[in-house]
Design an enzyme around this catalytic site. Sequence first.
Site, PDB file in Angstrom:
ATOM      1  N   TYR A 139       0.939  -1.136   0.136  1.00 21.31           N
ATOM      2  CA  TYR A 139      -0.129   0.183   0.049  1.00 21.31           C
ATOM      3  C   TYR A 139       0.724   1.173   0.037  1.00 21.31           C
ATOM      4  O   TYR A 139       1.969   1.470   0.653  1.00 21.31           O
ATOM      5  CB  TYR A 139      -0.910   0.030   1.213  1.00 21.31           C
ATOM      6  CG  TYR A 139      -1.921  -1.095   1.360  1.00 21.31           C
ATOM      7  CD1 TYR A 139      -2.047  -2.056   0.354  1.00 21.31           C
ATOM      8  CD2 TYR A 139      -2.413  -1.588   2.887  1.00 21.31           C
ATOM      9  CE1 TYR A 139      -3.130  -3.138   0.699  1.00 21.31           C
ATOM     10  CE2 TYR A 139      -3.074  -2.595   3.001  1.00 21.31           C
ATOM     11  CZ  TYR A 139      -3.262  -3.476   1.864  1.00 21.31           C
ATOM     12  OH  TYR A 139      -4.207  -4.426   2.109  1.00 21.31           O
ATOM     13  N   GLU A 167     -15.998  -0.910  24.806  1.00 19.42           N
ATOM     14  CA  GLU A 167     -17.034  -0.614  23.894  1.00 19.42           C
ATOM     15  C   GLU A 167     -17.615   0.679  24.458  1.00 19.42           C
ATOM     16  O   GLU A 167     -18.354   1.345  23.505  1.00 19.42           O
ATOM     17  CB  GLU A 167     -17.905  -1.720  24.195  1.00 19.42           C
ATOM     18  CG  GLU A 167     -17.400  -3.076  23.768  1.00 19.42           C
ATOM     19  CD  GLU A 167     -18.259  -4.283  23.955  1.00 19.42           C
ATOM     20  OE1 GLU A 167     -18.979  -4.312  25.134  1.00 19.42           O
ATOM     21  OE2 GLU A 167     -18.281  -5.150  23.357  1.00 19.42           O
TER      22      GLU A 167
END
Length: 394
Positions: A299, A373
């Site tokens: 990349y 979370e």
Amino acid sequence: MPSKTVLSDDVRAVAADVVAIRRDVHRHPEMGFKETRTADLIERKLKSLGVETRRIAGTGILGTIQGTRPGRTMLLRADIDALPVVELNDVPYRSAVEGVMHACGHDGHVATALGAAAVLMKRRDRLAGTIKLMFQPAEEGPGGAGPMIEAGILEKPKVDAAFAMHMWNDLPVGVIGARPGPVFASADEYTVRIHGKGGHGAAPHQTIDPVVIAAHVTLALQSIVSRKTHPLKSGVVTVGQIHGGVRHNIISDTATLNGTCRALEKPVRAMIKREIHAIARGIAGSFGAKAEVEWRPGYPPTVNDAAMTKLVRAAAAEVVGERNVVAQEITMGEEDMSYVLEKVPGCYWLLGSANAKKGLDYPHHSARFDFDEESLPIGVQVWAKIAERFLGPR
Ligand SMILES: [Zn+2]
Ligand SMILES: [Zn+2]
């Protein structure tokens, strides 16, 4: 929840669902271009929200949200693939697939992007223009962004700006990173094969010893960063493997080096490639051997646009407060969002997700990687703010 964080009611309303999606995806991780269950889940969820969806590039999904008025087009990207890691976490949502794990946090990317879709579908009257949701396969390799671009994701309508987010365990939950310029490096792989002349270990004068040459090449490669790279620029040349020989008293015919190179700018990347070829051939030649160099480009560098980064930082400040928006450290890791950001201006931002007190601060790709979370609704809220800023009244 970090004290400074501001969440709107509609984001709070989807938070439990976002966590549930994250855990579902986490339990069922899939490797690059094999994300069929994940893609089905995303498609089902988008359809239930009334988002128009299309499968592209195999397991990739394009979701389209239209604002109530015409305007510009933005792309919101979430990568969806997992890694070949055996999960060591003892949690109810532990990977149910032995040897595959969401150890990079892409499960969180799927969940926050779907949460953002749910919120933005209900805020369409605040949006002028189009949001393209890019659920991308195979970021960890071989790369899904390129195929999605080839399939036309940046056209019809033409994308004006692109945004991507990564859960980030180098930042605590409640902190967001966004900086202009390069944020991830290019990553290329090279192999140098040295062809010498084998023989008896006790008669080196009759041979051209490729192991000695490999040692010289390995040392000389270290000078590319220390002597050829501008002192204020960044590069990495790593020799990851050296192979040669079969027995203690045999000089082998060949030896092989294999490694990775990183750079934040194209000229540095090109220079490293040139120098590896020159050093390998030059040193091998000086010993009467031959070197072949095989180059496998990875990349390109991921580069953030200044104006789009300013927009993301302002959007993030509304959610976590200005003091919690940071210019994070640049990493020499790679990201295939770079292909998108080579074509359109945009910003790759980082969502702080670590919580050391809860033991949720293992590094990405670790078998114990997990995140707080509490970061998920923050991510949803920032996504919504970015969209409203880019597609809102100007
Ligand atoms: Zn990763
Ligand atoms: Zn990742």
